[in-house]
Scaffold this motif. Sequence first.
Motif, PDB file in Angstrom:
ATOM      1  N   ASP A  93      12.475  32.901  95.857  1.00 15.26           N
ATOM      2  CA  ASP A  93      12.030  31.517  95.646  1.00 15.26           C
ATOM      3  C   ASP A  93      11.193  31.368  94.375  1.00 15.26           C
ATOM      4  N   VAL A  94      11.763  31.804  93.279  1.00 18.57           N
ATOM      5  CA  VAL A  94      11.002  31.830  92.017  1.00 18.57           C
ATOM      6  C   VAL A  94      10.976  30.473  91.315  1.00 18.57           C
ATOM      7  N   PHE A  95      11.621  29.432  91.909  1.00 19.03           N
ATOM      8  CA  PHE A  95      11.697  28.137  91.222  1.00 19.03           C
ATOM      9  C   PHE A  95      10.650  27.130  91.711  1.00 19.03           C
ATOM     10  N   THR A  96       9.764  27.558  92.603  1.00 15.02           N
ATOM     11  CA  THR A  96       8.875  26.594  93.273  1.00 15.02           C
ATOM     12  C   THR A  96       7.949  25.848  92.327  1.00 15.02           C
ATOM     13  N   LYS A  97       7.595  26.456  91.196  1.00 16.61           N
ATOM     14  CA  LYS A  97       6.628  25.814  90.294  1.00 16.61           C
ATOM     15  C   LYS A  97       7.241  24.684  89.479  1.00 16.61           C
ATOM     16  N   TYR A  98       8.548  24.477  89.592  1.00 17.08           N
ATOM     17  CA  TYR A  98       9.204  23.433  88.802  1.00 17.08           C
ATOM     18  C   TYR A  98       9.489  22.203  89.663  1.00 17.08           C
ATOM     19  N   GLY A  99       9.642  21.084  88.982  1.00 17.34           N
ATOM     20  CA  GLY A  99       9.952  19.846  89.675  1.00 17.34           C
ATOM     21  C   GLY A  99      11.386  19.854  90.183  1.00 17.34           C
ATOM     22  N   PRO A 100      11.764  18.817  90.986  1.00 18.05           N
ATOM     23  CA  PRO A 100      13.086  18.788  91.629  1.00 18.05           C
ATOM     24  C   PRO A 100      14.247  18.890  90.627  1.00 18.05           C
ATOM     25  N   GLN A 101      14.174  18.137  89.508  1.00 19.47           N
ATOM     26  CA  GLN A 101      15.293  18.153  88.555  1.00 19.47           C
ATOM     27  C   GLN A 101      15.427  19.512  87.875  1.00 19.47           C
ATOM     28  N   ALA A 102      14.285  20.102  87.494  1.00 21.35           N
ATOM     29  CA  ALA A 102      14.303  21.414  86.846  1.00 21.35           C
ATOM     30  C   ALA A 102      14.831  22.472  87.814  1.00 21.35           C
ATOM     31  N   ARG A 103      14.387  22.393  89.114  1.00 26.74           N
ATOM     32  CA  ARG A 103      14.875  23.366  90.110  1.00 26.74           C
ATOM     33  C   ARG A 103      16.385  23.247  90.293  1.00 26.74           C
ATOM     34  N   ALA A 104      16.882  22.009  90.288  1.00 21.33           N
ATOM     35  CA  ALA A 104      18.327  21.791  90.459  1.00 21.33           C
ATOM     36  C   ALA A 104      19.098  22.406  89.287  1.00 21.33           C
ATOM     37  N   VAL A 105      18.539  22.267  88.076  1.00 20.76           N
ATOM     38  CA  VAL A 105      19.188  22.858  86.891  1.00 20.76           C
ATOM     39  C   VAL A 105      19.217  24.383  87.007  1.00 20.76           C
ATOM     40  N   LEU A 106      18.085  24.996  87.373  1.00 19.12           N
ATOM     41  CA  LEU A 106      18.015  26.452  87.491  1.00 19.12           C
ATOM     42  C   LEU A 106      18.956  26.966  88.579  1.00 19.12           C
ATOM     43  N   ASP A 107      19.006  26.211  89.684  1.00 21.31           N
ATOM     44  CA  ASP A 107      19.894  26.623  90.774  1.00 21.31           C
ATOM     45  C   ASP A 107      21.362  26.558  90.333  1.00 21.31           C
ATOM     46  N   ALA A 108      21.717  25.532  89.545  1.00 20.16           N
ATOM     47  CA  ALA A 108      23.088  25.402  89.043  1.00 20.16           C
ATOM     48  C   ALA A 108      23.405  26.497  88.022  1.00 20.16           C
ATOM     49  N   LEU A 109      22.406  26.860  87.210  1.00 16.61           N
ATOM     50  CA  LEU A 109      22.598  27.962  86.254  1.00 16.61           C
ATOM     51  C   LEU A 109      22.827  29.282  86.992  1.00 16.61           C
ATOM     52  N   LEU A 110      22.087  29.460  88.071  1.00 16.90           N
ATOM     53  CA  LEU A 110      22.237  30.676  88.877  1.00 16.90           C
ATOM     54  C   LEU A 110      23.643  30.731  89.482  1.00 16.90           C
ATOM     55  N   GLU A 111      24.130  29.573  89.939  1.00 15.94           N
ATOM     56  CA  GLU A 111      25.478  29.509  90.516  1.00 15.94           C
ATOM     57  C   GLU A 111      26.528  29.795  89.435  1.00 15.94           C
ATOM     58  N   LYS A 112      26.275  29.314  88.208  1.00 21.61           N
ATOM     59  CA  LYS A 112      27.196  29.569  87.097  1.00 21.61           C
ATOM     60  C   LYS A 112      27.252  31.065  86.795  1.00 21.61           C
ATOM     61  N   TYR A 113      26.083  31.714  86.832  1.00 22.03           N
ATOM     62  CA  TYR A 113      26.039  33.163  86.654  1.00 22.03           C
ATOM     63  C   TYR A 113      26.836  33.852  87.763  1.00 22.03           C
ATOM     64  N   ASN A 114      26.640  33.395  88.993  1.00 21.06           N
ATOM     65  CA  ASN A 114      27.327  33.977  90.151  1.00 21.06           C
ATOM     66  C   ASN A 114      28.848  33.860  90.005  1.00 21.06           C
ATOM     67  N   ASP A 115      29.327  32.686  89.586  1.00 16.53           N
ATOM     68  CA  ASP A 115      30.772  32.436  89.513  1.00 16.53           C
ATOM     69  C   ASP A 115      31.419  33.010  88.257  1.00 16.53           C
ATOM     70  N   GLU A 116      30.733  32.870  87.133  1.00 18.36           N
ATOM     71  CA  GLU A 116      31.379  33.187  85.846  1.00 18.36           C
ATOM     72  C   GLU A 116      30.739  34.346  85.096  1.00 18.36           C
ATOM     73  N   GLY A 117      29.581  34.832  85.550  1.00 23.70           N
ATOM     74  CA  GLY A 117      28.917  35.928  84.864  1.00 23.70           C
ATOM     75  C   GLY A 117      28.357  35.522  83.518  1.00 23.70           C
ATOM     76  N   VAL A 118      28.019  34.235  83.335  1.00 21.85           N
ATOM     77  CA  VAL A 118      27.498  33.756  82.053  1.00 21.85           C
ATOM     78  C   VAL A 118      26.132  34.384  81.802  1.00 21.85           C
ATOM     79  N   LEU A 119      25.961  34.968  80.600  1.00 21.81           N
ATOM     80  CA  LEU A 119      24.692  35.618  80.282  1.00 21.81           C
ATOM     81  C   LEU A 119      23.801  34.756  79.394  1.00 21.81           C
ATOM     82  N   ASN A 120      24.412  33.948  78.523  1.00 21.44           N
ATOM     83  CA  ASN A 120      23.615  33.119  77.606  1.00 21.44           C
ATOM     84  C   ASN A 120      23.204  31.825  78.286  1.00 21.44           C
TER      85      ASN A 120
END
Length: 811
Positions: free
Chosen positions: A737-764
């Motif tokens: 739960d490392v995203f708690t310090k961010y607001g709802p929109q920022a957390r949603a972005v980080l969570d989507a980036l994490l999902e992109k990493y999970n699906d596509e292995g994007v590093l940048n």
Amino acid sequence: MDKRALSERDICTKFITPALRGAGWDEMLQVREEVGFTKGRIIVRGKLVSRGRAKRADYILYYKPNIPLALIEAKDNTHSVGDGMQQGLDYAATLDIPFVFSSNGDGFVFHDRTGLSTPVEANLGLDAFPSPADLWARYRAWKGFDAEAEQIVLQEYFDDGSGKAPRYYQVNAVNTAIEAIAKGHDRVLLVMATGTGKTYTAFQIIWRLWKAGRKKRILFLADRNVLIDQTMVNDFRPFGAAMAKLSTSSKIIERQDGTTVDLSLALDRKRRIDTAFEIYLGLYQAITGPEDRQKLYREFSPGFFDLVVIDECHRGSAAADSAWREILDHFSSATQIGLTATPKETEYVSNTDYFGEPVFTYSLKQGISDGFLAPYKVVKVHIDRDVEGYRPEAGQLDRDGNEIEDRIYNTKDFDRSIVLDDRTVLTAKKVTEFLKESGDRYQKTIVFCVDEEHAARMRQALVNENADLVAENQRYVMRITGSDKEGQDQLGNFIDPESRYPVLVTTSRLLSTGVDAQTCRLIVLDRAVGSMTEFKQIVGRGTRVHEDTKKFFFTLIDFRGATAHFADPDFDGDPVQIYEPGEGDPIAPPDDTPTDQADGAIPPTPGEDETIVDQPGLPPDDRERKIYVDGIGARILAERIEYLDENGKLVTESLRDFTKTALKKRFASLDDFLKRWKSAERKQAIIEELEAEGLPLDPIAEELGKDLDPFDLICHIAFDKKPLTRRERAENVRKRDVFTKYGPQARAVLDALLEKYNDEGVLNLDDANVLKVTPFTTMGSVIQLIKAFGGKEGFEKAVHEMQDALYQEIA
């Protein structure tokens, strides 16, 4: 302006080029920058094919087009003025350029490779660069040219305006030959490996001598009709109406561009010669023969030709009693140029006895190293009957009911004096298995057989093994031999990259020389090979690279042990390292053969900046009766695959072992790798560095069959750590739960980036451009999303924190 802050290109533009201009060099006609002169060696590891970095000179200075005089190696101003000299000298040796300069923008260091200057190496100011006339005077003195020789040497190359230019080694070959002839040499030998463009090189030599008026009547000889025809309509086409063929048979030929042309003939129906032409091309068999009436060349006076060029001159011209030698002796007053892929024909007959030592050599080894020729794999297959021999049982009868002579028959007898049909069937089966396992049953293949009859039986066996594809098109398998008109009619289709059929071709000797089979990917040897020359000619059928069809290497399957002829240190480098098993040892070489041998012949890692280019998933002299024996059986004793590098050395490591060795040379320890990974702002930069060094991780990921992050691949392959999948890493971050310090929109972005990493292995993930695609486009504009982190700096910091969290666990 801080000179030390300027890039190398700035140094060139602001200091070196003005210095050349001031010395009188014409920037449009005499100066070329960033000159690439090799293609980059093709490196094959299993199904992975990459190209090494091409060699590129910063400046080459020409007195006239394709007469290079000087090379300049530039460095930025943080280097000393002479720092580029060693690299420049290395390039100049390859390009045969006599004058070498190094510069950092402060001045020049000048090295005179001719040895005529004292001192050999000197410092020059920016305003003291030598003029074209100065360097040409030095060159002329070094070569010892008089005024007449200089006129010949300075004759222009042919340029059709299309941009096609000779490769660097062709320039060297042409210039060397022209200079030798200009200085009075009348016997010249050029040795160039098959596939390096000997005919185009010959054309440029003839063109310059003809245009200079030094050679007015020229005879070009070859030993294949197709070579004469294709030469006339392609490489020799610029000679136009001045050129004719010594033949009575009119023929319409298709050019490379699809247009057709009717060949000009120098003979009428009564074999009378038209002497009005200047360039004559002939098949040596057509102008000579055992009977006097066949010796057409005698219709020309001995002094008629000024120049005779013999293509593929190893084919007998060296022997004093050969048919070609008859022609050469008749025109002995003419300058004679021999072109060959191998300097020696046999142990007893050498072309050098006639022509003298070659004035220029470009070897197969060099062609592969430069990336102009395709490397190859060798598959050695040992059949029990070949290894153990065959002895008939007492009183055993052949197919015709005759008793078989009681003796031991071996591989030299098979298919020449005794036929074991089971052996033929087994050979066809192994060839077909190879094609199926490779995933491409339509790769052009030549099977070399003992004689025409053996080629017919091999064709039949291959037809039976590939009945499904033969049913689609009967030309899938064909025999192309001297007596087979139907087969010969298909030769053009076989060598045409655009034509799918025929695919598998059986032959004896017809296809062993001169046939430009650009897309031939498989060569099968099921006959003994008599000489090194013949072996090189056969191998030459596959050495051409054809990038359009992704043909970057070829495979040679050897059923007869012919690959012993690889040992040719004079032409191909050191002999192949052959694994010789002792008693009780397996016949295949061990998998852990080291690649970093003490002599450095097999480099442990690829060259810098590799680019991935493909990642795919004669009849016998004696006519004695052959003995046919049925029901004997045959089996494979052993087979192995050997990968040959450009030095002719064997590489037998698996892709996984190779990758592990190379990674451990890149990263000394796990801690070393972890430190490098953690400190890298862009994780992708490490992956790109590895790819540039010939270590792409995708093939190894495919082999493992798991969705692994490059981080885990490296830890697992190089340091034996248990890998975590991308999903496991992503879930571990969510659990903490490392995203708690961010607001709802920022957390949603980080969570989507994490999902992109999970699906596509994007590093940048910190690249803001990622926010321009779904699902981010549904969350808001790029500006809005970055504002949710307090700005771009906050966004990048958040993503870096997330990446650190991703790689926290090392199993």
